[in-house]
Motif scaffolding. Sequence first.
Motif, PDB file in Angstrom:
ATOM      1  N   PRO A   1      50.415  31.001  51.150  1.00  0.00           N
ATOM      2  CA  PRO A   1      49.806  29.664  51.111  1.00  0.00           C
ATOM      3  C   PRO A   1      49.674  28.997  52.474  1.00  0.00           C
ATOM      4  CG  PRO A   1      52.030  29.643  50.173  1.00  0.00           C
ATOM      5  CD  PRO A   1      51.633  31.071  50.313  1.00  0.00           C
ATOM      6  N   ILE A   2      50.517  29.366  53.431  1.00  0.00           N
ATOM      7  CA  ILE A   2      50.391  28.793  54.772  1.00  0.00           C
ATOM      8  C   ILE A   2      49.027  29.119  55.365  1.00  0.00           C
ATOM      9  CG2 ILE A   2      51.227  28.999  57.157  1.00  0.00           C
ATOM     10  CD1 ILE A   2      52.967  27.194  55.544  1.00  0.00           C
ATOM     11  N   ARG A   3      48.502  30.293  55.051  1.00  0.00           N
ATOM     12  CA  ARG A   3      47.173  30.656  55.552  1.00  0.00           C
ATOM     13  C   ARG A   3      46.131  29.650  55.087  1.00  0.00           C
ATOM     14  NH1 ARG A   3      42.694  32.690  53.309  1.00  0.00           N
ATOM     15  NH2 ARG A   3      41.215  33.835  54.642  1.00  0.00           N
ATOM     16  N   ASP A   4      46.128  29.310  53.797  1.00  0.00           N
ATOM     17  CA  ASP A   4      45.139  28.363  53.288  1.00  0.00           C
ATOM     18  C   ASP A   4      45.338  26.974  53.886  1.00  0.00           C
ATOM     19  OD1 ASP A   4      43.764  30.161  51.804  1.00  0.00           O
ATOM     20  OD2 ASP A   4      44.462  29.482  49.849  1.00  0.00           O
ATOM     21  N   ILE A   5      46.582  26.593  54.133  1.00  0.00           N
ATOM     22  CA  ILE A   5      46.836  25.305  54.778  1.00  0.00           C
ATOM     23  C   ILE A   5      46.275  25.307  56.190  1.00  0.00           C
ATOM     24  CG2 ILE A   5      48.671  23.823  55.723  1.00  0.00           C
ATOM     25  CD1 ILE A   5      50.294  24.420  53.214  1.00  0.00           C
ATOM     26  N   LEU A   6      46.479  26.391  56.910  1.00  0.00           N
ATOM     27  CA  LEU A   6      45.933  26.496  58.262  1.00  0.00           C
ATOM     28  C   LEU A   6      44.408  26.448  58.251  1.00  0.00           C
ATOM     29  CD1 LEU A   6      48.374  29.226  59.529  1.00  0.00           C
ATOM     30  CD2 LEU A   6      47.946  27.087  60.748  1.00  0.00           C
ATOM     31  N   ILE A   7      43.778  27.169  57.328  1.00  0.00           N
ATOM     32  CA  ILE A   7      42.321  27.154  57.234  1.00  0.00           C
ATOM     33  C   ILE A   7      41.838  25.745  56.909  1.00  0.00           C
ATOM     34  CG2 ILE A   7      40.315  28.021  55.966  1.00  0.00           C
ATOM     35  CD1 ILE A   7      41.568  30.057  57.857  1.00  0.00           C
ATOM     36  N   GLY A   8      42.558  25.058  56.031  1.00  0.00           N
ATOM     37  CA  GLY A   8      42.203  23.685  55.689  1.00  0.00           C
ATOM     38  C   GLY A   8      42.327  22.739  56.876  1.00  0.00           C
TER      39      GLY A   8
ATOM     40  N   VAL B   1      47.404  24.085  44.270  1.00  0.00           N
ATOM     41  CA  VAL B   1      47.283  22.831  45.017  1.00  0.00           C
ATOM     42  C   VAL B   1      46.724  23.092  46.412  1.00  0.00           C
ATOM     43  CG1 VAL B   1      48.629  21.006  46.162  1.00  0.00           C
ATOM     44  CG2 VAL B   1      49.049  21.557  43.750  1.00  0.00           C
ATOM     45  N   VAL B   2      47.266  24.102  47.092  1.00  0.00           N
ATOM     46  CA  VAL B   2      46.816  24.418  48.450  1.00  0.00           C
ATOM     47  C   VAL B   2      45.354  24.866  48.435  1.00  0.00           C
ATOM     48  CG1 VAL B   2      47.117  26.039  50.357  1.00  0.00           C
ATOM     49  CG2 VAL B   2      49.114  24.944  49.325  1.00  0.00           C
ATOM     50  N   ALA B   3      44.975  25.679  47.464  1.00  0.00           N
ATOM     51  CA  ALA B   3      43.578  26.117  47.356  1.00  0.00           C
ATOM     52  C   ALA B   3      42.666  24.920  47.087  1.00  0.00           C
ATOM     53  CB  ALA B   3      43.430  27.158  46.254  1.00  0.00           C
ATOM     54  N   PHE B   4      43.122  23.999  46.258  1.00  0.00           N
ATOM     55  CA  PHE B   4      42.354  22.777  45.984  1.00  0.00           C
ATOM     56  C   PHE B   4      42.117  21.979  47.265  1.00  0.00           C
ATOM     57  CE2 PHE B   4      42.734  18.165  45.444  1.00  0.00           C
ATOM     58  CZ  PHE B   4      41.617  17.889  44.668  1.00  0.00           C
ATOM     59  N   LEU B   5      43.164  21.799  48.052  1.00  0.00           N
ATOM     60  CA  LEU B   5      43.048  21.033  49.292  1.00  0.00           C
ATOM     61  C   LEU B   5      42.107  21.721  50.283  1.00  0.00           C
ATOM     62  CD1 LEU B   5      46.785  19.980  49.785  1.00  0.00           C
ATOM     63  CD2 LEU B   5      44.897  18.546  48.992  1.00  0.00           C
ATOM     64  N   LYS B   6      42.269  23.031  50.409  1.00  0.00           N
ATOM     65  CA  LYS B   6      41.383  23.780  51.327  1.00  0.00           C
ATOM     66  C   LYS B   6      39.928  23.635  50.899  1.00  0.00           C
ATOM     67  CE  LYS B   6      41.042  28.305  51.088  1.00  0.00           C
ATOM     68  NZ  LYS B   6      39.582  28.585  50.920  1.00  0.00           N
ATOM     69  N   ASN B   7      39.676  23.743  49.601  1.00  0.00           N
ATOM     70  CA  ASN B   7      38.305  23.624  49.109  1.00  0.00           C
ATOM     71  C   ASN B   7      37.741  22.224  49.329  1.00  0.00           C
ATOM     72  OD1 ASN B   7      38.202  26.287  48.260  1.00  0.00           O
ATOM     73  ND2 ASN B   7      38.909  25.826  46.188  1.00  0.00           N
ATOM     74  N   ARG B   8      38.595  21.200  49.221  1.00  0.00           N
ATOM     75  CA  ARG B   8      38.107  19.831  49.430  1.00  0.00           C
ATOM     76  C   ARG B   8      37.722  19.595  50.886  1.00  0.00           C
ATOM     77  NH1 ARG B   8      35.785  18.787  45.346  1.00  0.00           N
ATOM     78  NH2 ARG B   8      35.156  16.928  46.509  1.00  0.00           N
TER      79      ARG B   8
ATOM     80  N   LEU C   1      32.072  15.119  51.502  1.00  0.00           N
ATOM     81  CA  LEU C   1      32.615  13.814  51.118  1.00  0.00           C
ATOM     82  C   LEU C   1      33.914  13.497  51.838  1.00  0.00           C
ATOM     83  CD1 LEU C   1      32.063  11.454  49.166  1.00  0.00           C
ATOM     84  CD2 LEU C   1      33.510  12.604  47.496  1.00  0.00           C
ATOM     85  N   VAL C   2      34.722  14.532  52.109  1.00  0.00           N
ATOM     86  CA  VAL C   2      36.009  14.325  52.759  1.00  0.00           C
ATOM     87  C   VAL C   2      35.838  13.669  54.121  1.00  0.00           C
ATOM     88  CG1 VAL C   2      37.973  15.525  53.821  1.00  0.00           C
ATOM     89  CG2 VAL C   2      37.189  16.179  51.554  1.00  0.00           C
ATOM     90  N   GLY C   3      34.789  14.024  54.827  1.00  0.00           N
ATOM     91  CA  GLY C   3      34.618  13.530  56.182  1.00  0.00           C
ATOM     92  C   GLY C   3      33.989  12.161  56.288  1.00  0.00           C
ATOM     93  N   GLN C   4      33.712  11.492  55.160  1.00  0.00           N
ATOM     94  CA  GLN C   4      32.962  10.254  55.224  1.00  0.00           C
ATOM     95  C   GLN C   4      33.809   9.037  55.581  1.00  0.00           C
ATOM     96  OE1 GLN C   4      30.739   9.890  51.596  1.00  0.00           O
ATOM     97  NE2 GLN C   4      29.189  11.376  52.231  1.00  0.00           N
ATOM     98  N   LYS C   5      35.055   9.017  55.168  1.00  0.00           N
ATOM     99  CA  LYS C   5      35.869   7.828  55.408  1.00  0.00           C
ATOM    100  C   LYS C   5      37.249   8.238  55.900  1.00  0.00           C
ATOM    101  CE  LYS C   5      33.579   4.800  52.060  1.00  0.00           C
ATOM    102  NZ  LYS C   5      33.768   3.892  50.897  1.00  0.00           N
TER     103      LYS C   5
ATOM    104  N   ASP D   1      42.946  10.758  55.996  1.00  0.00           N
ATOM    105  CA  ASP D   1      44.381  10.447  56.079  1.00  0.00           C
ATOM    106  C   ASP D   1      45.115  10.953  54.848  1.00  0.00           C
ATOM    107  OD1 ASP D   1      44.011   9.168  58.508  1.00  0.00           O
ATOM    108  OD2 ASP D   1      43.840   7.173  57.616  1.00  0.00           O
ATOM    109  N   GLU D   2      44.525  10.709  53.686  1.00  0.00           N
ATOM    110  CA  GLU D   2      45.165  11.130  52.437  1.00  0.00           C
ATOM    111  C   GLU D   2      45.204  12.647  52.332  1.00  0.00           C
ATOM    112  OE1 GLU D   2      47.497  10.549  49.438  1.00  0.00           O
ATOM    113  OE2 GLU D   2      46.582   8.821  50.446  1.00  0.00           O
ATOM    114  N   LEU D   3      44.136  13.292  52.787  1.00  0.00           N
ATOM    115  CA  LEU D   3      44.098  14.753  52.777  1.00  0.00           C
ATOM    116  C   LEU D   3      45.208  15.332  53.646  1.00  0.00           C
ATOM    117  CD1 LEU D   3      42.415  17.282  51.862  1.00  0.00           C
ATOM    118  CD2 LEU D   3      41.270  17.098  54.068  1.00  0.00           C
TER     119      LEU D   3
END
Length: 271
Positions: A101-108, A46-53, A58-62, A67-69
Amino acid sequence: DDEQVFYLSRILLGILGEAELTYKQQMLLLKKIRSIVALDHLGNAVVAFLKNRTEKELVGQKAEAVDELLNCFDYALTWAGEVPFKKDPARCWTEGVINHPIRDILIGLLQTLSNQGNNGKYVIAVTKRLTSLLDSDSEIAQIAEVICASQVKFLVATVPDWTVNKVIPLFDWGNSIEKAERAWDGFLFGGRFSRKLIAPMLRHLIASVDFIGRIDENRYCEFLAWLSMSRLIEKPLEGNSLKTVILKLNETQRETYFSHIRLGEIRDKDY
């Protein structure tokens, strides 16, 4: 059985994290993330998915997507914050935090800040979360220190006041030897200097020579060599600047310093 379901779910999240999705598809997936209850089995995916998104335009468009991210990162943190962390003494801090996983959250979160750096709402939202991680009473603060220190060049350019208050003090050996060791490890392996960083960082860099046994000597000497030849410091080898540091190096360390000075390409390397 359950293990097969978890295995297939991890593969699917990995594919979807990299996929080109429509806005509607992405929003649907982000909303589904917070309904996943088996984070003990799927948390890393899940964390890797979020970081990749966060790396997808597309994430930055709206605003709704951002907010959901962020809500999803908060949800993942409820699990990741409880994942044990203890650095292997045989590894440096940068290597020690890489699989948590905290590392990937921080990078995200940092990527989100990069995407939304001109939006005051998200500057506040991200720095609030980064502050919470840095101020944590648990071991996750150690991971946050390493990662934020490694990205201090970006942070001081994007959120200078916050960085001066929350990240630059990590490099001060007088505040905490343990925190400074983590910060310098993160910076020497992943950080870069900039003109904006010289003023707040130079005195901490000079002081680090007295603690050189606690950090990577080769990388420290390489950074010194680059600064000696860069234009970021006026007359770097005069007065109480880098000359003080070089004179404190032992013979082996000084040889390392001069070996980097002799490398013709060091002027052009990005530090």
